[in-house]
Design a protein around this motif. Structure first.
Motif, PDB file in Angstrom:
ATOM      1  N   ASN A  33      14.321 -27.235 -26.072  1.00 25.56           N
ATOM      2  CA  ASN A  33      14.102 -27.491 -27.525  1.00 25.56           C
ATOM      3  C   ASN A  33      15.049 -26.631 -28.449  1.00 25.56           C
ATOM      4  OD1 ASN A  33      11.627 -28.950 -27.913  1.00 25.56           O
ATOM      5  ND2 ASN A  33      11.109 -27.633 -26.481  1.00 25.56           N
ATOM      6  N   ILE A  34      15.856 -25.584 -27.737  1.00 27.09           N
ATOM      7  CA  ILE A  34      16.752 -24.545 -28.604  1.00 27.09           C
ATOM      8  C   ILE A  34      17.907 -24.669 -28.101  1.00 27.09           C
ATOM      9  CG2 ILE A  34      16.892 -22.168 -29.060  1.00 27.09           C
ATOM     10  CD1 ILE A  34      13.846 -21.884 -28.823  1.00 27.09           C
ATOM     11  N   GLY A  35      19.013 -24.697 -29.147  1.00 24.23           N
ATOM     12  CA  GLY A  35      20.457 -24.562 -28.871  1.00 24.23           C
ATOM     13  C   GLY A  35      20.948 -23.141 -29.662  1.00 24.23           C
ATOM     14  N   TYR A  36      21.337 -22.411 -28.837  1.00 25.48           N
ATOM     15  CA  TYR A  36      21.612 -21.154 -29.479  1.00 25.48           C
ATOM     16  C   TYR A  36      23.299 -20.753 -29.275  1.00 25.48           C
ATOM     17  CZ  TYR A  36      20.707 -16.308 -30.728  1.00 25.48           C
ATOM     18  OH  TYR A  36      20.518 -14.861 -31.454  1.00 25.48           O
ATOM     19  N   VAL A  37      24.061 -20.573 -30.488  1.00 25.64           N
ATOM     20  CA  VAL A  37      25.139 -20.140 -30.492  1.00 25.64           C
ATOM     21  C   VAL A  37      25.502 -18.694 -31.083  1.00 25.64           C
ATOM     22  CG1 VAL A  37      27.404 -20.595 -31.923  1.00 25.64           C
ATOM     23  CG2 VAL A  37      25.632 -22.546 -31.385  1.00 25.64           C
ATOM     24  N   PHE A  38      25.867 -18.034 -29.854  1.00 23.08           N
ATOM     25  CA  PHE A  38      26.245 -16.448 -29.886  1.00 23.08           C
ATOM     26  C   PHE A  38      27.484 -16.229 -30.772  1.00 23.08           C
ATOM     27  CE2 PHE A  38      23.839 -17.667 -26.357  1.00 23.08           C
ATOM     28  CZ  PHE A  38      22.763 -16.554 -26.138  1.00 23.08           C
ATOM     29  N   GLN A  39      27.532 -14.953 -31.134  1.00 24.35           N
ATOM     30  CA  GLN A  39      28.379 -14.339 -31.883  1.00 24.35           C
ATOM     31  C   GLN A  39      29.891 -14.214 -31.113  1.00 24.35           C
ATOM     32  OE1 GLN A  39      27.712 -11.067 -34.206  1.00 24.35           O
ATOM     33  NE2 GLN A  39      29.804 -10.520 -34.900  1.00 24.35           N
ATOM     34  N   GLU A  40      29.687 -13.985 -29.879  1.00 24.63           N
ATOM     35  CA  GLU A  40      30.865 -13.384 -29.126  1.00 24.63           C
ATOM     36  C   GLU A  40      30.981 -14.751 -27.889  1.00 24.63           C
ATOM     37  OE1 GLU A  40      32.732 -10.945 -29.427  1.00 24.63           O
ATOM     38  OE2 GLU A  40      31.503 -10.132 -31.034  1.00 24.63           O
ATOM     39  N   TYR A  41      30.549 -15.966 -28.588  1.00 26.34           N
ATOM     40  CA  TYR A  41      30.675 -17.066 -27.644  1.00 26.34           C
ATOM     41  C   TYR A  41      29.993 -17.349 -26.262  1.00 26.34           C
ATOM     42  CZ  TYR A  41      34.918 -16.376 -30.602  1.00 26.34           C
ATOM     43  OH  TYR A  41      35.830 -16.050 -31.749  1.00 26.34           O
ATOM     44  N   ASN A  42      29.965 -16.127 -25.391  1.00 22.98           N
ATOM     45  CA  ASN A  42      29.447 -16.233 -24.137  1.00 22.98           C
ATOM     46  C   ASN A  42      29.777 -17.427 -23.213  1.00 22.98           C
ATOM     47  OD1 ASN A  42      27.911 -13.955 -25.236  1.00 22.98           O
ATOM     48  ND2 ASN A  42      25.914 -14.726 -24.568  1.00 22.98           N
ATOM     49  N   LEU A  43      30.966 -17.586 -23.165  1.00 22.22           N
ATOM     50  CA  LEU A  43      31.408 -18.539 -22.221  1.00 22.22           C
ATOM     51  C   LEU A  43      32.061 -17.841 -21.063  1.00 22.22           C
ATOM     52  CD1 LEU A  43      33.812 -20.523 -24.650  1.00 22.22           C
ATOM     53  CD2 LEU A  43      31.665 -21.276 -24.024  1.00 22.22           C
ATOM     54  N   PHE A  44      32.082 -18.546 -19.954  1.00 25.53           N
ATOM     55  CA  PHE A  44      32.533 -18.004 -18.636  1.00 25.53           C
ATOM     56  C   PHE A  44      34.003 -18.417 -18.658  1.00 25.53           C
ATOM     57  CE2 PHE A  44      28.081 -18.723 -17.777  1.00 25.53           C
ATOM     58  CZ  PHE A  44      27.743 -17.826 -16.961  1.00 25.53           C
ATOM     59  N   LEU A  81      41.711 -20.697 -24.360  1.00 23.12           N
ATOM     60  CA  LEU A  81      41.314 -21.065 -25.572  1.00 23.12           C
ATOM     61  C   LEU A  81      41.504 -20.269 -26.827  1.00 23.12           C
ATOM     62  CD1 LEU A  81      37.851 -22.962 -24.993  1.00 23.12           C
ATOM     63  CD2 LEU A  81      40.283 -23.951 -24.633  1.00 23.12           C
ATOM     64  N   SER A  82      41.801 -20.725 -27.975  1.00 23.09           N
ATOM     65  CA  SER A  82      41.849 -19.657 -29.096  1.00 23.09           C
ATOM     66  C   SER A  82      40.303 -19.485 -29.439  1.00 23.09           C
ATOM     67  CB  SER A  82      42.711 -20.462 -30.218  1.00 23.09           C
ATOM     68  OG  SER A  82      41.747 -21.754 -30.594  1.00 23.09           O
ATOM     69  N   GLY A  83      40.308 -18.393 -30.433  1.00 21.67           N
ATOM     70  CA  GLY A  83      38.921 -18.135 -30.778  1.00 21.67           C
ATOM     71  C   GLY A  83      38.114 -19.389 -31.544  1.00 21.67           C
ATOM     72  N   GLY A  84      38.899 -20.167 -32.210  1.00 22.91           N
ATOM     73  CA  GLY A  84      38.114 -21.187 -32.816  1.00 22.91           C
ATOM     74  C   GLY A  84      37.622 -22.370 -31.744  1.00 22.91           C
ATOM     75  N   GLU A  85      38.534 -22.384 -30.954  1.00 24.39           N
ATOM     76  CA  GLU A  85      38.331 -23.228 -29.927  1.00 24.39           C
ATOM     77  C   GLU A  85      37.119 -22.937 -28.837  1.00 24.39           C
ATOM     78  OE1 GLU A  85      42.665 -25.417 -28.924  1.00 24.39           O
ATOM     79  OE2 GLU A  85      42.173 -23.658 -27.983  1.00 24.39           O
ATOM     80  N   MET A  86      36.916 -21.465 -28.545  1.00 20.62           N
ATOM     81  CA  MET A  86      35.688 -21.159 -28.063  1.00 20.62           C
ATOM     82  C   MET A  86      34.694 -21.116 -28.743  1.00 20.62           C
ATOM     83  SD  MET A  86      37.354 -17.665 -25.991  1.00 20.62           S
ATOM     84  CE  MET A  86      38.296 -16.690 -27.274  1.00 20.62           C
ATOM     85  N   GLN A  87      34.796 -20.918 -29.834  1.00 23.34           N
ATOM     86  CA  GLN A  87      33.502 -21.052 -30.545  1.00 23.34           C
ATOM     87  C   GLN A  87      32.893 -22.646 -30.851  1.00 23.34           C
ATOM     88  OE1 GLN A  87      30.676 -20.089 -31.257  1.00 23.34           O
ATOM     89  NE2 GLN A  87      31.061 -18.538 -33.009  1.00 23.34           N
ATOM     90  N   ARG A  88      33.951 -23.695 -30.841  1.00 20.83           N
ATOM     91  CA  ARG A  88      33.639 -24.990 -30.779  1.00 20.83           C
ATOM     92  C   ARG A  88      33.064 -25.281 -29.460  1.00 20.83           C
ATOM     93  NH1 ARG A  88      38.732 -28.389 -32.415  1.00 20.83           N
ATOM     94  NH2 ARG A  88      39.749 -26.133 -32.325  1.00 20.83           N
ATOM     95  N   ALA A  89      33.495 -24.894 -28.450  1.00 16.08           N
ATOM     96  CA  ALA A  89      33.165 -24.991 -26.943  1.00 16.08           C
ATOM     97  C   ALA A  89      31.706 -24.343 -26.770  1.00 16.08           C
ATOM     98  CB  ALA A  89      33.844 -24.204 -25.845  1.00 16.08           C
ATOM     99  N   ALA A  90      31.297 -23.232 -27.320  1.00 17.61           N
ATOM    100  CA  ALA A  90      30.048 -22.696 -27.393  1.00 17.61           C
ATOM    101  C   ALA A  90      28.952 -23.703 -28.408  1.00 17.61           C
ATOM    102  CB  ALA A  90      29.976 -21.343 -28.056  1.00 17.61           C
ATOM    103  N   ILE A  91      29.311 -24.073 -29.415  1.00 17.89           N
ATOM    104  CA  ILE A  91      28.642 -25.157 -30.174  1.00 17.89           C
ATOM    105  C   ILE A  91      28.264 -26.481 -29.244  1.00 17.89           C
ATOM    106  CG2 ILE A  91      28.819 -26.536 -32.379  1.00 17.89           C
ATOM    107  CD1 ILE A  91      30.181 -24.246 -33.711  1.00 17.89           C
TER     108      ILE A  91
END
Length: 231
Positions: A101-112, A158-168
Motif C-alpha cells: 500500500n505504501i510508496g516511500y521516496v527518501f530524501q537521500e534517494y536510497n538507490l543501490f 546518474l545526476s541528482g535529479g535522475e536519481m530522485q526520478r529513479a527513486a520516485i
C-alpha cells in the motif's frame, strides 16, 4: 509476500481513499528528558490530494511521515485506513501493509549504486518474481518520467535529479494508495525541482493516491491541496 486481510480491503464504487489520524502522540527520552514530538495530532487525508507537512527543523516532520508509513510506532493514537486501525497490526502485518500500500521516496534517494535504474526500480518487488507485466509497467513509468533511455545505466552514473526520478519510479511501480515523500527536492536545483513537482502532481491527479510530502520553505506550495504546519 503473503497478504493480510486489511490489505485486501477494496473501496466501493464512488468511495474515496481515506486515512484518518486520531490523537497521535510520539515522545522521545533524551538524557532523561522527555521530548514530546507529536502531541494529539489529528488529520484526515483523502485520495487525489497532495499534503505538505511543514515546520522548523526538529519539529517532527520526518517522525510523522515514518509513523504514517508504519516504519515507526506512535506512543498512542490511531491511524484509520479505510475503516481499520493499522497501528494495531503486528510487525509482520505492518511490513505486509507497507509492501502492498505504501510508496516511500527518501530524501537521500536510497538507490543501490551498482544496480541499473531498472534493477533499482525492481527492488520494490522484494523477493517476489518480477513478471513481464511488471517489466512493461516499469518501462511505462520510466518513459513518463523521462528515464527510459537511462534504464540500463547504473545509479552511480546518474545526476541528482535522475536519481530522485529513479527513486520516485520505485515508489510508483507497485501502484501505492499512499505515497510519502521525505524532503524530495531538498538536494535539487530549480529545474529538477520543477520536474519532480510535475511528476508528483500528475501522478496524484491520475490516481486515487494520498500523497504526503515534508518540505522546507515554499518551493512545493503550488502543487499542494493542503498545507499542514507543525509547531
Amino acid at each position: 509476500m503473503k497478504g493480510i486481510r486489511v490489505i485486501a480491503l477494496s473501496l466501493q464504487r464512488g468511495e474515496q481513499m481515506e486515512m484518518e489520524v486520531r490523537n497521535l502522540v510520539k515522545t522521545y527520552v533524551k538524557k532523561k528528558n522527555r521530548i514530546e514530538v507529536l502531541k494529539n495530532f489529528n488529520y484526515t487525508f483523502t485520495g487525489r490530494n497532495i499534503y505538505l507537512v511543514k515546520g522548523r527543523s526538529g519539529v517532527g516532520k520526518s517522525t510523522l511521515l515514518s509513523i504514517l508509513a508504519l516504519m515507526d510506532d506512535c506512543d498512542s493514537g490511531e491511524i484509520i485506513y479505510n475503516g481499520k486501525d493499522i497501528t494495531k497490526l503486528q510487525k509482520g502485518e505492518k511490513a505486509d501493509f507497507r509492501y502492498h500500500n505504501i510508496g516511500y521516496v527518501f530524501q537521500e534517494y536510497n538507490l543501490f549504486s551498482a544496480l541499473t535504474v531498472e534493477e533499482n526500480v525492481m527492488m520494490a518487488f522484494a523477493e517476489d518474481k518480477v513478471k513481464q507485466k511488471e517489466l512493461d509497467h516499469i518501462d511505462e513509468i520510466l518513459r513518463k518520467i523521462g528515464l527510459h533511455e537511462r534504464k540500463h545505466h547504473k545509479a552511480s552514473e546518474l545526476s541528482g535529479g535522475e536519481m530522485q526520478r529513479a527513486a520516485i519510479a520505485r515508489a510508483f511501480v507497485k501502484k501505492p494508495s499512499i505515497l510519502i515523500c521525505d524532503e524530495p527536492v531538498s538536494n535539487l536545483d530549480e529545474d529538477n525541482t520543477n520536474e519532480i513537482k510535475k511528476i508528483l502532481s500528475s501522478y496524484v491527479q491520475q490516481n486515487d493516491v494520498i500523497c504526503i510530502i515534508s518540505c522546507h520553505g515554499n518551493v512545493m506550495d503550488e502543487i499542494a491541496s493542503n498545507i499542514i504546519t507543525l509547531k
